[in-house]
Design a protein around this motif. Structure first.
Motif, PDB file in Angstrom:
ATOM      1  N   ILE A  40       0.899  -1.209  -0.028  1.00 53.48           N
ATOM      2  CA  ILE A  40       0.051  -0.090  -0.035  1.00 53.48           C
ATOM      3  C   ILE A  40       0.941   1.163  -0.032  1.00 53.48           C
ATOM      4  O   ILE A  40       1.799   1.079   0.417  1.00 53.48           O
ATOM      5  N   HIS A  41       0.409   2.185  -0.700  1.00 50.33           N
ATOM      6  CA  HIS A  41       1.295   3.509  -0.710  1.00 50.33           C
ATOM      7  C   HIS A  41       1.187   4.264   0.746  1.00 50.33           C
ATOM      8  O   HIS A  41       0.296   5.468   0.580  1.00 50.33           O
ATOM      9  N   ASN A  42       1.306   3.842   1.602  1.00 48.97           N
ATOM     10  CA  ASN A  42       1.331   4.522   2.922  1.00 48.97           C
ATOM     11  C   ASN A  42       2.368   4.475   4.034  1.00 48.97           C
ATOM     12  O   ASN A  42       2.526   3.123   4.448  1.00 48.97           O
ATOM     13  N   GLU A  43       3.139   4.997   4.268  1.00 48.27           N
ATOM     14  CA  GLU A  43       4.138   4.797   4.862  1.00 48.27           C
ATOM     15  C   GLU A  43       3.855   4.482   6.264  1.00 48.27           C
ATOM     16  O   GLU A  43       4.714   3.631   6.895  1.00 48.27           O
ATOM     17  N   GLN A  44       3.030   4.992   6.943  1.00 46.33           N
ATOM     18  CA  GLN A  44       2.476   4.637   8.325  1.00 46.33           C
ATOM     19  C   GLN A  44       2.250   2.983   8.300  1.00 46.33           C
ATOM     20  O   GLN A  44       2.468   2.405   9.289  1.00 46.33           O
ATOM     21  N   THR A 217       2.142  11.270   0.616  1.00 43.26           N
ATOM     22  CA  THR A 217       2.300  12.261  -0.425  1.00 43.26           C
ATOM     23  C   THR A 217       2.951  11.293  -1.672  1.00 43.26           C
ATOM     24  O   THR A 217       2.765  11.753  -2.826  1.00 43.26           O
ATOM     25  N   ASN A 218       3.400  10.159  -1.386  1.00 47.32           N
ATOM     26  CA  ASN A 218       3.803   9.156  -2.466  1.00 47.32           C
ATOM     27  C   ASN A 218       2.508   8.406  -3.159  1.00 47.32           C
ATOM     28  O   ASN A 218       2.793   7.567  -4.073  1.00 47.32           O
ATOM     29  N   SER A 219       1.192   8.655  -2.573  1.00 45.09           N
ATOM     30  CA  SER A 219       0.011   8.184  -3.209  1.00 45.09           C
ATOM     31  C   SER A 219      -0.524   8.979  -4.131  1.00 45.09           C
ATOM     32  O   SER A 219      -0.970  10.008  -4.016  1.00 45.09           O
ATOM     33  N   SER A 220      -0.518   8.455  -5.558  1.00 49.15           N
ATOM     34  CA  SER A 220      -0.990   9.426  -6.537  1.00 49.15           C
ATOM     35  C   SER A 220      -2.428   9.431  -6.406  1.00 49.15           C
ATOM     36  O   SER A 220      -2.893  10.687  -6.621  1.00 49.15           O
ATOM     37  N   ALA A 231      -9.199  22.572  -5.862  1.00 55.43           N
ATOM     38  CA  ALA A 231      -9.907  23.420  -6.721  1.00 55.43           C
ATOM     39  C   ALA A 231     -11.290  23.907  -6.075  1.00 55.43           C
ATOM     40  O   ALA A 231     -11.907  25.047  -6.705  1.00 55.43           O
ATOM     41  N   CYS A 232     -11.837  23.024  -5.442  1.00 53.20           N
ATOM     42  CA  CYS A 232     -13.301  23.451  -4.700  1.00 53.20           C
ATOM     43  C   CYS A 232     -13.167  24.251  -3.486  1.00 53.20           C
ATOM     44  O   CYS A 232     -14.047  25.048  -3.110  1.00 53.20           O
ATOM     45  N   CYS A 233     -12.139  24.054  -2.809  1.00 51.43           N
ATOM     46  CA  CYS A 233     -12.014  24.940  -1.549  1.00 51.43           C
ATOM     47  C   CYS A 233     -10.506  25.056  -1.260  1.00 51.43           C
ATOM     48  O   CYS A 233      -9.629  24.419  -0.983  1.00 51.43           O
ATOM     49  N   PRO A 234     -10.163  26.486  -1.490  1.00 57.80           N
ATOM     50  CA  PRO A 234      -8.738  27.067  -1.384  1.00 57.80           C
ATOM     51  C   PRO A 234      -7.930  26.519  -0.105  1.00 57.80           C
ATOM     52  O   PRO A 234      -6.827  26.273  -0.142  1.00 57.80           O
ATOM     53  N   LEU A 235      -8.616  26.562   0.841  1.00 54.25           N
ATOM     54  CA  LEU A 235      -7.923  26.143   2.274  1.00 54.25           C
ATOM     55  C   LEU A 235      -8.061  24.796   2.504  1.00 54.25           C
ATOM     56  O   LEU A 235      -8.659  23.939   3.079  1.00 54.25           O
ATOM     57  N   THR A 236      -7.329  23.996   1.319  1.00 55.65           N
ATOM     58  CA  THR A 236      -7.154  22.369   1.495  1.00 55.65           C
ATOM     59  C   THR A 236      -5.589  22.098   2.157  1.00 55.65           C
ATOM     60  O   THR A 236      -4.683  22.576   1.611  1.00 55.65           O
ATOM     61  N   TYR A 237      -5.779  20.973   2.846  1.00 50.15           N
ATOM     62  CA  TYR A 237      -4.460  20.457   3.359  1.00 50.15           C
ATOM     63  C   TYR A 237      -4.316  19.068   3.105  1.00 50.15           C
ATOM     64  O   TYR A 237      -5.400  18.442   3.234  1.00 50.15           O
ATOM     65  N   GLN A 238      -3.264  18.612   2.789  1.00 49.58           N
ATOM     66  CA  GLN A 238      -2.814  17.269   2.565  1.00 49.58           C
ATOM     67  C   GLN A 238      -1.996  17.109   3.743  1.00 49.58           C
ATOM     68  O   GLN A 238      -0.974  17.518   3.969  1.00 49.58           O
ATOM     69  N   VAL A 239      -2.547  15.691   4.674  1.00 48.40           N
ATOM     70  CA  VAL A 239      -1.655  15.499   5.938  1.00 48.40           C
ATOM     71  C   VAL A 239      -1.490  13.908   5.630  1.00 48.40           C
ATOM     72  O   VAL A 239      -2.504  13.209   5.216  1.00 48.40           O
ATOM     73  N   GLU A 240      -0.302  13.530   6.263  1.00 46.53           N
ATOM     74  CA  GLU A 240       0.003  12.049   6.420  1.00 46.53           C
ATOM     75  C   GLU A 240      -0.626  11.562   7.562  1.00 46.53           C
ATOM     76  O   GLU A 240      -1.080  10.278   7.814  1.00 46.53           O
TER      77      GLU A 240
END
Ligand code: F3S
Length: 656
Positions: A40-44, A217-220, A231-240
């Motif tokens: 799986i592409h998940n480091e954790q 971050t390595n998951s496409s 694109a829908c919500c400017p305040l979007t964060y990607q967190v692992e």
């Protein structure tokens, strides 16, 4: 503060299946477990597996002989299986069933097409694996412009999609291929899990002040999810992990949305939601509205995760679409539910294309979860049946009728189905009249009263006859409570006889005597009416106890006596026709429907034994009106006062 968690957040079916496989092997105490590439592409998750002793091998070469390999959801080409077998390495195949299907399809098509095309990323392990099943002969295209680079001499082109590409890209490339090649056979192998997750993420992101996308971050697919949300919500964060959650200005942020990529495990999503409870505390300190509790949020987030589904459950779902003879049901979670048509209905006339109510919410029985084909197999018929028995028992006790469609004529009666349950209607109970051919009921929907039920023996008996009888009684009671003299009815002529006609007034028959058909003389009702005619009649008399009704077809406005009263007076001499004779006199017709009596004493100056002695039917006579009472419909006339008719001598009678 409100937090919305996407139902589709986290593992898709295929990933969940592969990760579970690894944990299953660990739990079973299997040693030396390897995954061929990260499962799986998940480091954790990878870190966690590593701590449990699970190793990641990039090539078979890196695997020890006593190793146990797990083939991940992306799948591999046939050469990998071959190598594992040759080296005697044990393996568990966790290829996603949707990907396995592509392997099978491409193998079948490779000799039927001039060229095979895979739309996807040429470096993605799934695409590499698929290409292996057609001897690495496919053109791999990731952009419509790459169609231009293909040689144009091919006629028959077969195209397959990587499961995770967007349908927008897929359709563009298909169009381009169609423009270039004569025959393009498409295999729509995009997996709906990705599209569903992306659609839901976009919807949530459009309605919140801040969006959190959880995933590596390595998951496409997580990256793609982030782009869509951004694109829908400017305040979007990607967190692992939850540690990467940003500070939140609770004064400005009232709604937060959460989604997660297909490689994000539930425990990371839970951690992130837990961390959100800190926002809650702070928000409340600032006088904000009370947020839902952490537990509530978790429940809400995972109530539809399908993980708790098991065989025998009855759940709600929404009809989404159909594919071939399968009905796809949205269970409100990550997996699609599938109902084979044979488990949807017993109705042989059901047309999946026209009769399916897309969007309708239904209850379904879980037959199998995550079976070999990667589906949650469902049955609507079983729920119908379970509920059906309850409803039938209720109907039996309450005597409420139930509707069934007669689907079969069997020995001794007819069979219909109620929610898939067989209901037998004996021939004696199908009608309140004699039925010579039960086939006339085939495919008809009828109401029946349940007169016998035995769930253990799966026996249900219904009666249509009692319903008909009751309906008739109801109609009759209503009729008799409303009838009155003079009331008009539109009735149907049911039968004719010498003395009149029977008229159906709507469930109750009345007699229309021949004398009430017209003001004039009528010999037989058939002169004026026939069976089936709809006529307006009025009630002239009725007897509720004897259930008898006398009717008339005559209209008062046509009453010839009213005309007669104005036309004639006592003393008038009129011409009339002899129409009837009795021992006490002859009846003569003045006008149609107006007869008067010439008493025997008013025919001749001499005594005659009977009117026929001097008169005959049809004879025209001149007579004087000596008494008239139009109201009583009585006119007395005298022939002898105008021109008495004496009998002929007997000898002359003989010679004539
Ligand atoms: Fe997942 Fe299988 Fe679809 S791995 S994205 S369910 S093809």
């Amino acid at each position: 503060m409100e937090i919305l968690v996407a139902k589709t957040a986290g593992y898709c079916f295929g990933v969940s299946r592969a990760v579970n496989k690894v944990f299953e092997l660990l739990n079973d105490g299997v040693d030396n477990i390897y995954t061929l590439g990260p499962v799986i592409h998940n480091e954790q998750v990878i870190k966690k597996l590593k701590q449990s002793g699970v190793k990641v091998a990039e090539k078979i070469h890196d695997i020890e002989e006593n190793g146990h390999v797990i083939i991940r959801a992306h799948g591999v080409g046939p050469e990998v299986y071959k190598e594992l077998e040759e080296k005697g390495i044990r393996f568990s195949d966790a290829t996603c069933p949707y990907v396995k299907r592509i392997h099978k399809l491409i193998m079948e098509e490779k000799d039927r097409c001039d060229v095979l095309v895979i739309v996807g990323d040429k470096n993605h392990p799934e695409v590499i694996g698929i290409n292996g099943w057609c001897d690495n002969s496919a053109y791999i295209i990731d952009d419509p412009s790459q169609v231009d680079d293909m040689p144009s001499h091919f006629e028959n082109v077969c195209v397959f999609a990587q499961t995770t590409i967007t349908s927008e890209k897929w359709e563009k490339i298909i169009q381009k291929l169609k423009n270039k090649f004569k025959n393009v056979k498409r295999f729509d192998t995009i997996c709906s899990a990705t599209a569903k997750r992306q659609e839901e993420a976009a919807e949530i992101a459009s309605n919140v002040d801040m969006m959190v996308v959880i995933g590596s971050t390595n998951s496409s697919n997580t990256r793609k999810l982030y782009e869509i949300c951004k694109a829908c919500c400017p305040l979007t964060y990607q967190v692992e992990t939850s540690y990467e959650l940003p500070e939140v200005d609770v004064k400005k942020i009232k709604k937060i949305g959460i989604t997660a990529g297909a490689s994000t495990p539930d425990w990371i999503i839970k951690e992130v939601i837990e961390k959100m409870s800190e926002y809650k505390a702070y928000d409340e300190q600032q006088g904000g509205k009370e947020m839902q509790s952490f537990e509530e949020l978790l429940d809400k987030s995972f109530e539809n995760s399908c993980d708790s589904l098991s065989t025998g459950d009855i759940v709600k779902g929404r009809i989404q679409s159909y594919k071939g003879s399968e009905i796809l049901v949205d269970l409100g979670c990550k997996y699609d539910g599938v109902i084979p048509l044979s488990e949807f209905t017993d109705d042989p006339d059901f047309n999946i294309q026209t009769d399916l109510n897309i969007g309708e919410e239904i209850e379904v029985f879980v037959v199998r979860v995550n079976d070999a084909e990667g589906k949650v197999t469902l049955s609507k018929k079983r729920v119908d049946s379970i509920k059906g028995w309850d409803l039938l028992e209720e109907a039996f006790n309450s005597k409420q009728p139930v509707k069934i469609k007669i689907s079969e004529i069997v020995n001794g009666g007819a069979v219909g189905r109620y929610r898939g349950i067989r209901v037998f209607v004996p021939a004696s109970q199908i009608s309140d009249k004699y039925v010579s051919d039960l086939n006339e009921f085939l495919n008809k929907v009828i109401n029946v009263r349940i007169i016998d039920i035995n769930k253990q023996k799966k026996k249900v008996v219904g009666s249509h006859k009692v319903i008909l009888k009751e309906e008739k009684e109801k109609v009759e009671n209503e009729f008799w409570s409303n009838i009155e003299v003079g009331k008009k009815y539109r009735g149907v002529v049911k039968s004719l006889s010498d003395f009149g006609a029977f008229i159906d007034l709507g469930g109750v028959d009345g007699l229309l005597h021949v004398s009430e058909l017209a003001w004039g003389r009528v010999k037989h009702p058939s002169e004026l009416i026939k069976v089936g005619d709809v006529i307006e009649v009025s009630v002239i008399d009725f007897d509720k106890d004897k259930k008898k009704i006398s009717l008339t077809y005559k209209k008062p406005e046509d009453n010839p006596w009213n005309i007669t009263e104005a036309k004639y007076k006592t003393g008038d001499v009129v011409k009339a026709k002899v129409v009837r004779m009795t021992p006490f006199g002859a009846f003569v017709e003045l006008d149609t429907g107006v007869d008067g009596l010439v008493h025997i004493s008013q025919i001749s100056n001499v005594r005659i034994p009977r009117p026929e002695a001097v008169l005959s039917i049809g004879q025209e006579v001149e007579a004087k009106i000596i008494e008239m009472n139009a109201e009583a419909k009585k006119i007395s006339l005298s022939i002898k006062e105008v021109s008495p008719i004496d009998p002929q001598p007997k000898s002359e009678e003989k010679t004539q």
